[in-house]
Motif scaffolding. Structure first.
Motif, short mmCIF file in Angstrom:
data_model
loop_
_atom_site.label_atom_id
_atom_site.label_comp_id
_atom_site.label_asym_id
_atom_site.label_seq_id
_atom_site.Cartn_x
_atom_site.Cartn_y
_atom_site.Cartn_z
N MET B 1 -1.18 7.05 -1.74
CA MET B 1 -1.36 5.89 -1.60
C MET B 1 -2.99 5.88 -2.37
O MET B 1 -3.40 4.92 -2.76
CB MET B 1 -1.34 5.36 -0.26
CG MET B 1 -0.90 3.98 -0.19
SD MET B 1 -0.36 3.03 1.49
CE MET B 1 -1.93 3.03 1.92
N ARG B 63 18.58 2.64 0.57
CA ARG B 63 17.60 3.14 1.86
C ARG B 63 18.00 4.71 1.99
O ARG B 63 17.00 5.38 2.33
CB ARG B 63 17.96 2.36 2.96
CG ARG B 63 17.58 0.99 2.80
CD ARG B 63 17.47 0.06 4.32
NE ARG B 63 17.16 0.69 5.16
CZ ARG B 63 17.60 0.94 6.42
NH1 ARG B 63 18.96 0.31 6.41
NH2 ARG B 63 16.98 1.36 7.37
N LEU B 66 15.67 6.49 -0.52
CA LEU B 66 14.45 6.47 0.15
C LEU B 66 14.00 7.22 1.13
O LEU B 66 13.11 7.15 1.74
CB LEU B 66 13.77 5.08 0.06
CG LEU B 66 14.09 4.27 -1.07
CD1 LEU B 66 13.61 2.92 -1.00
CD2 LEU B 66 12.82 4.67 -2.27
N GLN B 68 15.32 6.66 4.08
CA GLN B 68 15.00 5.48 5.14
C GLN B 68 16.40 5.22 6.19
O GLN B 68 16.34 4.00 6.87
CB GLN B 68 14.59 4.15 4.65
CG GLN B 68 13.31 4.29 3.92
CD GLN B 68 12.24 4.74 4.87
OE1 GLN B 68 11.89 4.07 5.96
NE2 GLN B 68 11.38 5.70 4.53
N TYR B 88 9.04 1.10 -5.36
CA TYR B 88 10.10 0.41 -4.80
C TYR B 88 9.81 -1.15 -4.86
O TYR B 88 8.69 -1.60 -4.56
CB TYR B 88 10.33 1.04 -3.44
CG TYR B 88 11.45 0.24 -2.53
CD1 TYR B 88 12.49 -0.16 -2.89
CD2 TYR B 88 10.96 -0.27 -1.44
CE1 TYR B 88 13.50 -0.76 -2.21
CE2 TYR B 88 11.70 -0.98 -0.47
CZ TYR B 88 13.13 -1.20 -0.88
OH TYR B 88 14.18 -1.91 -0.25
N PRO B 90 11.32 -4.26 -3.03
CA PRO B 90 12.40 -4.75 -2.17
C PRO B 90 12.75 -6.04 -2.31
O PRO B 90 12.28 -6.80 -3.15
CB PRO B 90 11.63 -4.71 -0.83
CG PRO B 90 10.22 -4.81 -1.06
CD PRO B 90 9.87 -4.14 -2.44
N GLY B 161 5.57 -2.80 -7.53
CA GLY B 161 6.08 -1.58 -8.17
C GLY B 161 5.74 -0.89 -9.13
O GLY B 161 6.18 0.42 -9.38
#
Lengths: 301, 251
Positions: B1, B63, B66, B68, B88, B90, B161
């Protein structure tokens, strides 16, 4: 730190005696209370913005109420009734963490689960307090419930300052990640945010700052100072910058006004109640401003 | 990040996206079999569309990809070198419409660690503005998120994204609320990403768009019903069978 604090107290007392500050600040206990307010207000106001964003208002209230039970347990266990911090932190942290643990495991909505926990905790607290009723002066409970500036000690301030500093630092450091997790947990995870761990961190931040502020605001109302300033700021701001800045400012003003006004006017009002009333007035003012000034309503949705 | 945020089209990196392999992937939530025995490979640098009925497990597959979802089987992402960046987009955002949060606040909360209530640093701000310009949202950085239309919000989601420039981009129904202009921007963007070698995994309901843009398409309804190039696979009979297929009565 204590020498710095001592110097601050003497400085404020000198200013009060010289007539530059309200005369009630010539008293040592009043300066203690003021200092506690200066720390608690901004921290609660800042963290409160996230409480509102994450819709944890009811949770904050519940943790405040859990503090009552924490105090009862502490006194039962033989801690000093003026500051049973061991039981307070211990019980409230268990309360908050258990709630968060069960939130994703019971299939119940958060408010239902909090309602259940809150009542159980209050019932436990009430039972213990009745057991204790014969042993202690039950009137000290008024201080616990509604806050008292008379009993804020140096230890209380040191704990509040330590907790406040840690909470403020962690809130600022993780602010974006808390926000991202509340928008979309999957997206936050993909971006490397440890969503579940941060949920626990957040309830712990709310819990410790609540406990540390119980002394001046009281168990019943401490949760309100996490919610009302942020709610007021939300109604009149247009960006995160304004939201956070105003929330901190409102919380600070409410805390200081709530401590100073009753002292100056000689009103027998507990500090917690006065602080929350001041916050409430600010909130009503903001709502009125929003109703009157079309610019505050923001762009049409 | 914390990685530098690069405006995507401005810096055409020679990045090549990863290949993705699903091997016997299954997902059981409660008593519902959402996915069963999925074997699927997504080639590196292709635009791979996933189509299928609602409840057919498209979002669940994503998911799993990813990391998840508690799935069975394996999902392997084969990076050409060191693991690259995953973007990503969403389908939906959960936030309070009345929240005083501008588009700039929202994007800086996602792409930097500097608290979003402080003004972002100049390079980050420039990157955000560039990404917004790329999705046709120039001049709207100061708008409140809650005041955006559904299409505008989707463009903002698309913009996030793109920051930082992804090597694998996962899109969950990105065109659902887009108007015609938005759809055009989206198609241009996907084209540009594909030209750069980004692998794009794209859930879509608009089969015409899939025909235009996708290299491959997978029909998904609990299991893989078909998989291949769109012109060959998206025949009227296949599409009818896909959308009338009931996923074992469980969907």
């Amino acid at each position: 730190m204590s020498t710095g604090f001592e110097a601050f107290r003497q400085w404020v007392q000198a200013l009060a005696e010289g007539g530059y500050l309200p005369p009630s600040l010539a008293y040592g206990f009043a300066v203690n209370a003021l200092l506690a307010g200066l720390i608690a207000g901004p921290v609660l106001g800042g963290l409160g913005t996230l409480v509102v964003v994450k819709r944890h208002a009811f949770f904050s209230e519940a943790v405040g109420h859990a503090a009552l039970t924490g105090v009862a347990i502490g006194i039962l266990a033989g801690e000093p009734y003026t500051g049973p911090y061991g039981a307070l932190f211990g019980y409230c942290l268990i309360f908050g963490i258990a709630l968060n643990y069960l939130r994703n495991r019971t299939g119940l909505s958060a408010d239902t689960l909090i309602g259940v926990f809150l009542s159980m905790s209050l019932a436990l607290g009430a039972s213990i307090l009745l057991v204790l009723a014969g042993r202690i002066n039950i009137h000290i409970l008024e201080n616990v419930l509604f806050g008292s500036i008379l009993t804020v000690s140096g230890t209380d301030i040191a704990i509040l300052a330590g907790v406040g500093l840690v909470v403020l630092a962690l809130t600022a450091f993780f602010f974006n990640r808390f926000m991202a997790a509340s928008f979309n947990p999957t997206l936050a995870s993909v971006r490397g945010v440890p969503v579940k761990a941060l949920d626990y961190l957040f309830v712990m931040l709310v819990t410790v700052v609540t406990v540390a502020s119980v002394k001046i605001i009281g168990a019943i109302l401490v949760g309100a100072l996490l919610v009302i300033p942020a709610a007021a700021a939300r109604t009149v701001s247009r960006s995160l910058k304004g939201f956070v800045a105003l929330s901190v400012l409102f919380a600070l003003v409410a805390t200081l006004a709530g401590i100073l006004i009753p002292m100056e006017l000689d009103l027998p009002v507990p500090s917690g109640a006065a602080i929350i009333l001041c916050a409430g007035i600010l909130f009503l003012g903001c709502t009125a401003a929003r109703a009157v000034l079309p610019a505050l309503k923001g762009d049409p949705a | 990040m914390n990685a530098p945020v690069l405006p995507p089209a401005v810096s055409p990196v020679a990045a090549r996206g990863p290949a993705v392999a699903f091997e016997r992937v299954s997902l059981l939530l409660g008593r519902t079999q959402i996915l069963a025995g999925i074997d699927l490979s997504i080639e590196a640098g292709t635009v791979h569309a996933i189509v299928g009925p609602n409840g057919g497990g498209k979002s669940s597959l994503v998911r799993c990809l990813l990391g998840q979802a508690p799935h069975g089987g394996t999902v392997r992402i084969d990076w050409p070198g060191a693991p690259g960046r995953i973007g990503y987009v969403p389908q939906a955002l959960e936030f309070d419409r009345g929240l005083p949060m501008t588009v700039m606040d929202f994007l800086s909360a996602l792409v930097t660690q500097r608290p979003a209530f402080l003004p972002p640093k100049a390079p980050v701000r420039a990157a955000i503005l560039a990404a917004l310009a790329e999705v046709g949202m120039e001049g709207k950085a100061g708008r409140r998120m809650g005041a955006l239309s559904g299409g505008e919000r989707q463009r903002v989601m698309l913009a996030q994204g793109l920051m930082p420039a992804p090597d694998l981009l996962v899109l969950d129904e990105p065109m659902a609320a887009l108007d015609e202009a938005g759809a055009l921007i989206f198609e241009t963007l996907v084209g540009a990403l594909a030209a750069r070698g980004t692998t794009v995994v794209w859930i879509e309901h608009d089969l015409a768009a899939v025909r235009r843009l996708a290299d491959r398409v997978t029909g998904l309804s609990r299991g893989v019903l078909f998989d291949g190039v769109p012109e060959a696979e998206l025949t009227p009979e296949r599409v009818l069978a896909l959308f009338s297929h009931r996923a074992g009565g469980a969907a």
